[in-house]
Motif scaffolding. Sequence first.
Motif, PDB file in Angstrom:
ATOM      1  N   GLY A  96      35.762  39.151  32.502  1.00  0.00           N
ATOM      2  CA  GLY A  96      36.472  40.432  32.397  1.00  0.00           C
ATOM      3  C   GLY A  96      37.707  40.276  31.535  1.00  0.00           C
ATOM      4  N   ASP A  97      38.257  41.396  31.104  1.00  0.00           N
ATOM      5  CA  ASP A  97      39.397  41.330  30.192  1.00  0.00           C
ATOM      6  C   ASP A  97      40.734  41.093  30.901  1.00  0.00           C
ATOM      7  OD1 ASP A  97      39.855  43.812  31.319  1.00  0.00           O
ATOM      8  OD2 ASP A  97      39.656  44.938  29.441  1.00  0.00           O
ATOM      9  N   ARG A  98      40.691  40.819  32.200  1.00  0.00           N
ATOM     10  CA  ARG A  98      41.872  40.349  32.941  1.00  0.00           C
ATOM     11  C   ARG A  98      41.582  39.020  33.630  1.00  0.00           C
ATOM     12  NH1 ARG A  98      44.365  45.894  35.736  1.00  0.00           N
ATOM     13  NH2 ARG A  98      44.592  47.074  33.771  1.00  0.00           N
ATOM     14  N   PHE A 148      33.480  42.971  31.848  1.00  0.00           N
ATOM     15  CA  PHE A 148      33.884  44.130  32.626  1.00  0.00           C
ATOM     16  C   PHE A 148      35.352  44.442  32.353  1.00  0.00           C
ATOM     17  CE2 PHE A 148      30.130  42.771  34.843  1.00  0.00           C
ATOM     18  CZ  PHE A 148      29.585  43.924  35.399  1.00  0.00           C
ATOM     19  N   GLU A 149      35.623  45.668  31.992  1.00  0.00           N
ATOM     20  CA  GLU A 149      37.002  46.105  31.781  1.00  0.00           C
ATOM     21  C   GLU A 149      37.766  46.061  33.097  1.00  0.00           C
ATOM     22  OE1 GLU A 149      39.279  50.251  30.577  1.00  0.00           O
ATOM     23  OE2 GLU A 149      37.319  49.810  29.687  1.00  0.00           O
ATOM     24  N   SER A 172      29.720  49.730  42.319  1.00  0.00           N
ATOM     25  CA  SER A 172      28.928  50.009  41.117  1.00  0.00           C
ATOM     26  C   SER A 172      28.915  48.814  40.170  1.00  0.00           C
ATOM     27  CB  SER A 172      29.452  51.253  40.402  1.00  0.00           C
ATOM     28  OG  SER A 172      30.793  51.066  39.976  1.00  0.00           O
ATOM     29  N   ASP A 173      30.061  48.158  40.002  1.00  0.00           N
ATOM     30  CA  ASP A 173      30.098  46.976  39.142  1.00  0.00           C
ATOM     31  C   ASP A 173      29.287  45.840  39.754  1.00  0.00           C
ATOM     32  OD1 ASP A 173      31.643  48.163  37.214  1.00  0.00           O
ATOM     33  OD2 ASP A 173      33.542  47.257  37.866  1.00  0.00           O
ATOM     34  N   SER A 190      30.794  45.902  28.484  1.00  0.00           N
ATOM     35  CA  SER A 190      30.118  45.567  27.232  1.00  0.00           C
ATOM     36  C   SER A 190      29.125  44.436  27.485  1.00  0.00           C
ATOM     37  CB  SER A 190      31.117  45.160  26.153  1.00  0.00           C
ATOM     38  OG  SER A 190      31.772  43.953  26.479  1.00  0.00           O
ATOM     39  N   ILE A 191      27.980  44.524  26.798  1.00  0.00           N
ATOM     40  CA  ILE A 191      26.944  43.495  26.916  1.00  0.00           C
ATOM     41  C   ILE A 191      26.619  42.998  25.524  1.00  0.00           C
ATOM     42  CG2 ILE A 191      24.608  42.971  27.677  1.00  0.00           C
ATOM     43  CD1 ILE A 191      24.827  45.180  29.743  1.00  0.00           C
TER      44      ILE A 191
END
Length: 285
Positions: A198-200, A230-231, A244-245, A281-282
């Motif tokens: 993820g971006d964190r 995953f954002e 959902s994620d 994003s994939i």
Amino acid sequence: MLFRALAIGLILLAASPALSTAQTALSTEAAGSDPRHVMIPAPDGRTIDLSVWTAPDERGVIVFSPGFNSTPAAYHRILSAWVGHGYSVIAPLHVDSLQHPQHADYDNRAAFATRIMDMAVARSVVRATHPGKPIIAAGHSFGSLISLIEGGAVTAAGAHGDPDLKGVIALSSAGDIPGLVSPTTWEGLDIPLMLITGDRDLVPGFVADWRDHRRPFDASPAGGKTLIIFEGADHEFVDNADDSDFALVIEATEAFLDAYATGDADALARLNALPAPDGVSIERR
């Protein structure tokens, strides 16, 4: 070289673990939501506590390495989903776990080498007690690095890949650890990979830029590689993802397992066509 002497010495010993003990202990194992604990004598004199979840109608076996200081039980959410889908899980309690009774006796260098041994023993147990079943390596954080090494990544500790592995699921990564991970480490990772981050996804002292987690995907040979980002996801995403994620994580990893562990062409098609919802994003190589 950092880690090399200790790691190689332990791995040479790991060639013949006490499989008769494992065969006896697992012979009456029953499926269930809680793992069975099997104590296996290690070649270096330790005892390895293996958590074993046995899947009904077993399709394959996942050898799982937890994150640093953690335990197999901490990953019950995702492991139980995989077991329910037909994949048994075998996961050691590594010596760096805060719950390991000998935790204080090992420094980080020894913890790395004993992790390599733990997973070699776990795979040997799989071969002895689940003969003919395909094996996938998986792990989180530090455990994902160990799984990537099992899959062929070569670190300063040398090559410890297992040609029997069908693929690797890496939940985040440990980053480019100085003195251990080199620019060529990922060139040997020539089997299917699913990497989720993820971006964190930051690790204080190790990963200051979440993009570092991409490197096993970007720098390994193309073919069968999937990266899901995953954002807003942090380093503990595998545990704290919303429903959902988490459902997407399960859908993606189960398609990966079926595609590469069992050779299911329909699962491979689903994996390659998996859509990315908003905030995800994939990438594929």
